[in-house]
Write a protein that holds these residues in place. Structure first.
Motif, PDB file in Angstrom:
ATOM      1  N   ILE A  44       0.829  -1.190   0.000  1.00 38.46           N
ATOM      2  CA  ILE A  44       0.000   0.000   0.000  1.00 38.46           C
ATOM      3  C   ILE A  44       0.866   1.243   0.000  1.00 38.46           C
ATOM      4  CG2 ILE A  44      -1.871  -1.195   1.212  1.00 38.46           C
ATOM      5  CD1 ILE A  44      -1.281   0.588   3.648  1.00 38.46           C
ATOM      6  N   GLY A  45       0.357   2.287  -0.599  1.00 35.31           N
ATOM      7  CA  GLY A  45       1.079   3.544  -0.628  1.00 35.31           C
ATOM      8  C   GLY A  45       0.088   4.686  -0.580  1.00 35.31           C
ATOM      9  N   LEU A  46       0.464   5.729   0.135  1.00 35.41           N
ATOM     10  CA  LEU A  46      -0.402   6.901   0.212  1.00 35.41           C
ATOM     11  C   LEU A  46       0.283   8.033  -0.525  1.00 35.41           C
ATOM     12  CD1 LEU A  46      -1.186   6.371   3.939  1.00 35.41           C
ATOM     13  CD2 LEU A  46      -2.968   6.690   2.238  1.00 35.41           C
ATOM     14  N   VAL A  47      -0.385   8.548  -1.534  1.00 34.51           N
ATOM     15  CA  VAL A  47       0.206   9.636  -2.312  1.00 34.51           C
ATOM     16  C   VAL A  47      -0.844  10.707  -2.595  1.00 34.51           C
ATOM     17  CG1 VAL A  47       1.900   8.130  -3.459  1.00 34.51           C
ATOM     18  CG2 VAL A  47      -0.312   8.526  -4.529  1.00 34.51           C
ATOM     19  N   SER A  48      -0.369  11.843  -3.048  1.00 30.34           N
ATOM     20  CA  SER A  48      -1.288  12.888  -3.481  1.00 30.34           C
ATOM     21  C   SER A  48      -2.015  12.398  -4.735  1.00 30.34           C
ATOM     22  CB  SER A  48      -0.479  14.147  -3.776  1.00 30.34           C
ATOM     23  OG  SER A  48      -1.197  14.960  -4.666  1.00 30.34           O
ATOM     24  N   ALA A  49      -3.320  12.633  -4.794  1.00 30.07           N
ATOM     25  CA  ALA A  49      -4.112  12.143  -5.927  1.00 30.07           C
ATOM     26  C   ALA A  49      -3.573  12.668  -7.262  1.00 30.07           C
ATOM     27  CB  ALA A  49      -5.583  12.532  -5.756  1.00 30.07           C
ATOM     28  N   ALA A  50      -2.971  13.863  -7.226  1.00 27.23           N
ATOM     29  CA  ALA A  50      -2.449  14.469  -8.456  1.00 27.23           C
ATOM     30  C   ALA A  50      -1.311  13.638  -9.061  1.00 27.23           C
ATOM     31  CB  ALA A  50      -1.969  15.885  -8.165  1.00 27.23           C
ATOM     32  N   GLU A  51      -0.642  12.818  -8.235  1.00 32.06           N
ATOM     33  CA  GLU A  51       0.481  12.024  -8.748  1.00 32.06           C
ATOM     34  C   GLU A  51       0.039  10.727  -9.418  1.00 32.06           C
ATOM     35  OE1 GLU A  51       3.291  11.169  -5.619  1.00 32.06           O
ATOM     36  OE2 GLU A  51       2.998  13.154  -4.742  1.00 32.06           O
ATOM     37  N   ILE A  52      -1.217  10.387  -9.217  1.00 27.52           N
ATOM     38  CA  ILE A  52      -1.686   9.077  -9.665  1.00 27.52           C
ATOM     39  C   ILE A  52      -1.557   8.828 -11.178  1.00 27.52           C
ATOM     40  CG2 ILE A  52      -3.903   7.837  -9.970  1.00 27.52           C
ATOM     41  CD1 ILE A  52      -2.513   7.035  -7.459  1.00 27.52           C
ATOM     42  N   PRO A  53      -2.022   9.773 -12.025  1.00 33.60           N
ATOM     43  CA  PRO A  53      -1.943   9.475 -13.469  1.00 33.60           C
ATOM     44  C   PRO A  53      -0.513   9.169 -13.917  1.00 33.60           C
ATOM     45  CG  PRO A  53      -3.355  11.354 -13.080  1.00 33.60           C
ATOM     46  CD  PRO A  53      -2.697  11.043 -11.767  1.00 33.60           C
ATOM     47  N   GLU A  54       0.443   9.960 -13.418  1.00 43.98           N
ATOM     48  CA  GLU A  54       1.832   9.765 -13.826  1.00 43.98           C
ATOM     49  C   GLU A  54       2.361   8.406 -13.343  1.00 43.98           C
ATOM     50  OE1 GLU A  54       4.439  10.521 -16.253  1.00 43.98           O
ATOM     51  OE2 GLU A  54       2.822  11.996 -16.042  1.00 43.98           O
ATOM     52  N   GLN A  55       1.973   8.030 -12.130  1.00 45.75           N
ATOM     53  CA  GLN A  55       2.461   6.771 -11.573  1.00 45.75           C
ATOM     54  C   GLN A  55       2.005   5.553 -12.366  1.00 45.75           C
ATOM     55  OE1 GLN A  55       2.367   6.092  -7.443  1.00 45.75           O
ATOM     56  NE2 GLN A  55       3.555   7.924  -7.010  1.00 45.75           N
ATOM     57  N   PHE A  56       0.828   5.672 -12.991  1.00 44.01           N
ATOM     58  CA  PHE A  56       0.304   4.509 -13.695  1.00 44.01           C
ATOM     59  C   PHE A  56       0.504   4.574 -15.206  1.00 44.01           C
ATOM     60  CE2 PHE A  56      -1.764   4.107  -9.620  1.00 44.01           C
ATOM     61  CZ  PHE A  56      -1.555   2.761  -9.380  1.00 44.01           C
ATOM     62  N   ARG A  57       1.069   5.703 -15.658  1.00 43.53           N
ATOM     63  CA  ARG A  57       1.271   5.865 -17.096  1.00 43.53           C
ATOM     64  C   ARG A  57       2.141   4.731 -17.648  1.00 43.53           C
ATOM     65  NH1 ARG A  57       0.810  10.284 -20.417  1.00 43.53           N
ATOM     66  NH2 ARG A  57       0.678  11.717 -18.680  1.00 43.53           N
ATOM     67  N   GLY A  58       3.281   4.529 -16.989  1.00 41.04           N
ATOM     68  CA  GLY A  58       4.226   3.529 -17.478  1.00 41.04           C
ATOM     69  C   GLY A  58       3.654   2.119 -17.480  1.00 41.04           C
ATOM     70  N   GLN A  59       2.838   1.864 -16.496  1.00 41.38           N
ATOM     71  CA  GLN A  59       2.335   0.510 -16.331  1.00 41.38           C
ATOM     72  C   GLN A  59       1.206   0.161 -17.300  1.00 41.38           C
ATOM     73  OE1 GLN A  59       1.572  -0.167 -12.200  1.00 41.38           O
ATOM     74  NE2 GLN A  59       0.803  -2.230 -12.518  1.00 41.38           N
ATOM     75  N   TYR A  60       0.439   1.175 -17.682  1.00 46.19           N
ATOM     76  CA  TYR A  60      -0.763   0.858 -18.455  1.00 46.19           C
ATOM     77  C   TYR A  60      -0.866   1.516 -19.827  1.00 46.19           C
ATOM     78  CZ  TYR A  60      -2.721  -1.407 -14.322  1.00 46.19           C
ATOM     79  OH  TYR A  60      -2.941  -2.241 -13.263  1.00 46.19           O
ATOM     80  N   GLN A  61      -0.095   2.599 -20.032  1.00 49.56           N
ATOM     81  CA  GLN A  61      -0.253   3.337 -21.283  1.00 49.56           C
ATOM     82  C   GLN A  61       0.069   2.453 -22.478  1.00 49.56           C
ATOM     83  OE1 GLN A  61      -1.883   5.844 -22.143  1.00 49.56           O
ATOM     84  NE2 GLN A  61      -0.633   7.646 -22.439  1.00 49.56           N
ATOM     85  N   GLY A  62      -0.768   2.527 -23.492  1.00 49.74           N
ATOM     86  CA  GLY A  62      -0.502   1.786 -24.718  1.00 49.74           C
ATOM     87  C   GLY A  62      -0.962   0.339 -24.647  1.00 49.74           C
ATOM     88  N   LEU A  63      -1.388  -0.105 -23.477  1.00 48.88           N
ATOM     89  CA  LEU A  63      -1.890  -1.467 -23.360  1.00 48.88           C
ATOM     90  C   LEU A  63      -3.417  -1.422 -23.363  1.00 48.88           C
ATOM     91  CD1 LEU A  63       0.459  -2.553 -20.462  1.00 48.88           C
ATOM     92  CD2 LEU A  63       0.602  -3.321 -22.824  1.00 48.88           C
ATOM     93  N   ASN A  64      -4.022  -2.519 -23.660  1.00 52.17           N
ATOM     94  CA  ASN A  64      -5.470  -2.588 -23.527  1.00 52.17           C
ATOM     95  C   ASN A  64      -5.820  -2.713 -22.055  1.00 52.17           C
ATOM     96  OD1 ASN A  64      -6.168  -2.466 -26.222  1.00 52.17           O
ATOM     97  ND2 ASN A  64      -5.886  -4.676 -26.487  1.00 52.17           N
ATOM     98  N   SER A  65      -6.142  -1.576 -21.493  1.00 51.11           N
ATOM     99  CA  SER A  65      -6.406  -1.591 -20.061  1.00 51.11           C
ATOM    100  C   SER A  65      -7.818  -1.123 -19.778  1.00 51.11           C
ATOM    101  CB  SER A  65      -5.433  -0.674 -19.328  1.00 51.11           C
ATOM    102  OG  SER A  65      -4.124  -1.094 -19.567  1.00 51.11           O
ATOM    103  N   SER A  66      -8.250  -1.415 -18.608  1.00 50.27           N
ATOM    104  CA  SER A  66      -9.586  -0.994 -18.239  1.00 50.27           C
ATOM    105  C   SER A  66      -9.598  -0.420 -16.836  1.00 50.27           C
ATOM    106  CB  SER A  66     -10.540  -2.184 -18.325  1.00 50.27           C
ATOM    107  OG  SER A  66     -11.849  -1.723 -18.122  1.00 50.27           O
ATOM    108  N   MET A  67     -10.478   0.529 -16.633  1.00 49.15           N
ATOM    109  CA  MET A  67     -10.654   1.129 -15.312  1.00 49.15           C
ATOM    110  C   MET A  67     -12.126   1.056 -14.970  1.00 49.15           C
ATOM    111  SD  MET A  67      -8.444   4.649 -15.246  1.00 49.15           S
ATOM    112  CE  MET A  67      -9.686   5.715 -15.741  1.00 49.15           C
ATOM    113  N   ILE A  68     -12.380   0.627 -13.768  1.00 54.24           N
ATOM    114  CA  ILE A  68     -13.754   0.659 -13.285  1.00 54.24           C
ATOM    115  C   ILE A  68     -13.789   1.485 -12.021  1.00 54.24           C
ATOM    116  CG2 ILE A  68     -15.666  -0.693 -12.409  1.00 54.24           C
ATOM    117  CD1 ILE A  68     -14.897  -2.882 -14.180  1.00 54.24           C
ATOM    118  N   SER A  69     -14.691   2.432 -11.992  1.00 56.91           N
ATOM    119  CA  SER A  69     -14.752   3.306 -10.838  1.00 56.91           C
ATOM    120  C   SER A  69     -16.013   3.002 -10.034  1.00 56.91           C
ATOM    121  CB  SER A  69     -14.757   4.752 -11.334  1.00 56.91           C
ATOM    122  OG  SER A  69     -15.703   5.496 -10.640  1.00 56.91           O
ATOM    123  N   LEU A  70     -15.859   3.071  -8.734  1.00 54.40           N
ATOM    124  CA  LEU A  70     -16.994   2.814  -7.849  1.00 54.40           C
ATOM    125  C   LEU A  70     -16.952   3.823  -6.708  1.00 54.40           C
ATOM    126  CD1 LEU A  70     -19.305   0.701  -7.287  1.00 54.40           C
ATOM    127  CD2 LEU A  70     -17.679  -0.443  -5.780  1.00 54.40           C
TER     128      LEU A  70
END
Lengths: 204, 121
Positions: A44-70
């Motif tokens: 687990i990690g606690l970060v500022s919400a503003a950092e989230i998109p950048e943190q996941f860019r490398g992991q998911y960008q360009g791949l067929n990914s999905s996000m589900i929000s609840l």
């Protein structure tokens, strides 16, 4: 500015509550898929919400990914939004296990089902331990095969202050399924969460 | 002489929850370990009567501890206290010789029931 950071004791407490909630979600997934889920300690990690998109860019960008929000709403102002992120290739394997047909209609249905098992069970388990109860908004699939993933994530994260990242690997008997769960929590709910954690800590 | 009990869990909260939940009638000295390797070090170096063992831990998990206890024929009661509650996992640890399986979060009622059953209180 309000201090949204957690003490080491609060972090340990939250980690353990998350472990227990994850155990419930894994048990449900295992029963649903009729397989065994190898549980690991989720990071687990606690970060500022503003950092989230950048943190996941490398992991998911360009791949067929999905996000589900609840969205979830608890007592005493504890509320937020969870995002479950994963690669669709992984979801396809689960879809096959669950017996869904490979078309767009059932994909949405399948993603909603998986989200319900993984996210709702997890959140209910967390709420129980916090002596709270959550109600939920309808799940939203906010990104799919062809949309710009990171900008969607940016739009969602923009509304929140703190993000609790939970990196989860569900290893099933025959394959592994990586996903990331992000709990986005507004500032006042973070303070509420810290108060609750202190209360739990004071009990023991 | 009173018995020594080992609480093995990587979470401080879980170790404290465990200590606080032990029934008052349980007369034992308590020692703790924060992962499976530490637990084995304790088990190999002192007489332990009962272990309260978490499963999901870094370094060495609870299943690894149970395997070592079995392989080294250690004479100790193991009560598994775990968040991983899948039936297959419960069967696995019972097959490895655990006495009982308690679902987290632990509380005095759950513990008392098991400990009374096995004559620990």
């Amino acid at each position: 500015m309000t201090d949204l950071s957690f003490t080491e004791e609060q972090r340990d407490c939250l980690q353990e509550l998350i472990n227990v909630a994850m155990g419930l979600a894994s048990d449900k997934l295992a029963r649903f898929l009729n397989t065994f889920v190898h549980l690991q300690v989720p990071a687990i990690g606690l970060v500022s919400a503003a950092e989230i998109p950048e943190q996941f860019r490398g992991q998911y960008q360009g791949l067929n990914s999905s996000m589900i929000s609840l969205g979830f709403f608890g007592d005493g102002g504890l509320r937020g939004e969870t995002i479950l992120l994963y690669q669709l290739d992984n979801a396809g394997k689960i879809a096959a296990l669950l017996g869904y047909d490979d078309d767009a209609t059932s994909e949405a249905e399948m993603l909603t089902d998986i989200s319900s098992i993984l996210t709702t069970t997890f959140l209910n388990g967390l709420a129980d331990q916090l002596e709270n109860s959550f109600s939920y908004a309808a799940p939203r699939i906010i990104s799919s095969r062809d949309s710009d993933f990171i900008s969607k994530l940016e739009q969602t994260a923009f509304h929140w202050q703190l993000a609790l990242k939970v990196d989860i690997r569900y290893e099933l008997t025959d394959y592994s399924f990586d996903c990331n769960m992000i709990l986005l929590i507004p500032g006042e709910a973070v303070l509420k969460l810290k108060t609750i954690l202190d209360h739990v800590l004071a009990e023991f | 002489m009173a018995l020594t009990a080992l609480i093995c869990d990587d979470s401080l909260l879980a170790r404290n929850q465990m200590k606080k939940s032990l029934p008052g009638a349980f007369d034992a000295e308590i020692v703790t370990a924060t992962n499976g390797l530490e637990a084995l070090n304790v088990l190999r170096s002192q007489e332990i009567g009962v272990v309260f063992l978490d499963l999901t831990m870094p370094e060495l998990d609870g299943v690894g501890v149970l395997e070592a206890i079995k392989a080294e024929k250690m004479d100790v009661f193991v009560i598994v206290v775990s968040a991983d509650i899948q039936p297959e996992m419960q069967k696995r640890v019972m097959d490895l010789g655990a006495l009982a399986f308690i679902h987290k979060p632990v509380n005095t009622d759950k513990l008392s029931a098991v400990m009374r059953q096995y004559g620990l209180i």
